[in-house]
Scaffold this motif. Sequence first.
Motif, PDB file in Angstrom:
ATOM      1  N   SER A  24       0.828  -1.219   0.000  1.00 52.93           N
ATOM      2  CA  SER A  24       0.000   0.000   0.000  1.00 52.93           C
ATOM      3  C   SER A  24       0.853   1.256   0.000  1.00 52.93           C
ATOM      4  O   SER A  24       0.365   2.334   0.323  1.00 52.93           O
ATOM      5  N   ASN A  25       2.123   1.130  -0.339  1.00 54.12           N
ATOM      6  CA  ASN A  25       3.006   2.300  -0.256  1.00 54.12           C
ATOM      7  C   ASN A  25       2.878   3.262  -1.433  1.00 54.12           C
ATOM      8  O   ASN A  25       3.187   4.432  -1.310  1.00 54.12           O
ATOM      9  N   MET A  26       2.489   2.784  -2.576  1.00 54.12           N
ATOM     10  CA  MET A  26       2.269   3.632  -3.754  1.00 54.12           C
ATOM     11  C   MET A  26       3.491   4.483  -4.152  1.00 54.12           C
ATOM     12  O   MET A  26       3.356   5.681  -4.413  1.00 54.12           O
ATOM     13  N   CYS A  27       4.666   3.881  -4.183  1.00 54.95           N
ATOM     14  CA  CYS A  27       5.839   4.602  -4.723  1.00 54.95           C
ATOM     15  C   CYS A  27       5.510   4.965  -6.168  1.00 54.95           C
ATOM     16  O   CYS A  27       4.888   4.164  -6.885  1.00 54.95           O
ATOM     17  N   ARG A  74       8.664   8.128  -1.542  1.00 56.90           N
ATOM     18  CA  ARG A  74       9.211   7.163  -0.584  1.00 56.90           C
ATOM     19  C   ARG A  74       8.920   7.560   0.875  1.00 56.90           C
ATOM     20  O   ARG A  74       9.144   6.776   1.790  1.00 56.90           O
ATOM     21  N   LYS A  75       8.524   8.773   1.113  1.00 53.30           N
ATOM     22  CA  LYS A  75       8.079   9.228   2.449  1.00 53.30           C
ATOM     23  C   LYS A  75       9.179   9.230   3.512  1.00 53.30           C
ATOM     24  O   LYS A  75       8.926   9.029   4.696  1.00 53.30           O
ATOM     25  N   GLY A  92       1.158   3.603 -16.691  1.00 50.47           N
ATOM     26  CA  GLY A  92       0.143   3.687 -15.621  1.00 50.47           C
ATOM     27  C   GLY A  92       0.674   4.205 -14.301  1.00 50.47           C
ATOM     28  O   GLY A  92      -0.084   4.414 -13.367  1.00 50.47           O
ATOM     29  N   THR A  93       2.016   4.393 -14.193  1.00 49.55           N
ATOM     30  CA  THR A  93       2.555   4.915 -12.930  1.00 49.55           C
ATOM     31  C   THR A  93       2.756   6.428 -13.066  1.00 49.55           C
ATOM     32  O   THR A  93       3.051   6.923 -14.165  1.00 49.55           O
ATOM     33  N   PRO A  94       2.629   7.185 -11.962  1.00 51.43           N
ATOM     34  CA  PRO A  94       2.829   8.638 -12.035  1.00 51.43           C
ATOM     35  C   PRO A  94       4.218   8.997 -12.575  1.00 51.43           C
ATOM     36  O   PRO A  94       4.367   9.954 -13.341  1.00 51.43           O
ATOM     37  N   ALA A  95       5.239   8.214 -12.221  1.00 50.11           N
ATOM     38  CA  ALA A  95       6.601   8.558 -12.641  1.00 50.11           C
ATOM     39  C   ALA A  95       6.768   8.511 -14.156  1.00 50.11           C
ATOM     40  O   ALA A  95       7.626   9.208 -14.715  1.00 50.11           O
TER      41      ALA A  95
END
Length: 454
Positions: free
Chosen positions: A156-159, A279-280, A343-346
């Motif tokens: 659930s980290n959503m890197c 990465r928080k 599909g990833t933000p990056a």
Amino acid sequence: MRDNKASRPSRRYYFFHLGCPKNLVDAEMVATRLERAGWREADTIGDAELLVVTTCAFISIAEEESVDVILQAASIKKPYQKLAVLGCLVTREGDKLEQLLPEVDLFLPVNEMEELPERIGAGPGTNRDRTGIETETRKLFTPSHIAYIKVADGCSNMCSYCTIPSIRGELRSRGAGDIVAEAEKFVRAGVKELVLIAQDTTAWGMERDPAADSDGNDIYDVAERIGRSESIWVRLMYLHPKHIDIERTVRLLSSGSIIPYLDIPIQHASDLLLERMGRKYGHKRLLDLFSSLRRAHPDLVLRTTVMTGFPGETEEDLKILIDFLEEIRFDHVGVFEFSPEEGTPAARMEPMIPPETAIERRDMIIELQMDISQSRLEQRINKCESILVDGLIGADESPGEEIWGVGRYYGQAFEIDGVTYLSGDKADTGDFLHARIVEAGAYDLFARTERDLG
Ligand code: SF4
């Protein structure tokens, strides 16, 4: 390879395995279900009635490798054989694959993999807990003295660069009791090394209300319960820098419940990039974390993973990363270049770094790290270490005249880090030996056995 009807194989399977240890556990779970339905592992591809490819889709290179292996399996497939393709790539690109690869008889995405026995008409072979993770001792594809234990699935980290949450779903942790019971079964079966894994092992249990979990509170309790058996190694992998509790980790290391080896992927050390990666944590947290761990446990072996060429990475960011690696002096560093995953933000971030620059930066770090790794290993020369023997080497494959076997000291994870070549008194696969380190390369050690520790 046999092809005549009289000698056609019956109910034998053959796996082409791809991907990380987490994927390997999935493959072992599927094989276990096949075995419960009466199937057995074939010695060779030609002996199998069922060919199974377990795919990886973490990054583009892994996808390409998966497609290559599917094509290879399809090209050698005989008329009496069925080909099943399972796992992450099917979840991600199933429709495309079905159109492109008519030779494949069955595609099963991650959440349907366990249905393989039923889907090939072999009957039920399932026995899973509420998280969908196997609860009984699995068939192992690792040597029989090593077992991975997957403590959770999903993340659930959503890197921002990662496809795993979209493929594997949100974090789902197994119950502590199940994990400990599985570990105990493996120990009773003779396993000497247990490796606790998940996408983020330190996130174990975070999705649950702690009050609702009656049999364990966090991953440190679980590891401690497993590590009580003195005759085994317990290794923790895939720890997230944000989630690690430094004090609990140090306590666990000091108690000897886990071996002094931690795999903590950092991905970068520049605040700017860590933020863009989602990465928080920042540079300061990393410095605190690694210096505290090293101070508390000077013999600790540290592994990490870093990424080069993330969108927006400047020369200044690269320097921050290099300085950090030089300061912490990790024992092992996995380096890979950024790849924009659909599909990833990056994948939509600007400015993109040209792939050749990302590769150049990757190679620069690999070279720097080789020197650091070698000098870290050289510090072990003349020390005595407990070595777990992974296998015996025939005279024709031996890298040195007197070398009879290959094993690892605690600072080398199976098939991830280097190995220790053994000379001197012989022992069997799965034995622990006492050996003196006599030579070190960038990845491997050479040791002479002195006394069997049993
Ligand atoms: S921690 Fe980040 S990189 Fe690792 S699986 Fe989860 S989302 Fe992906």
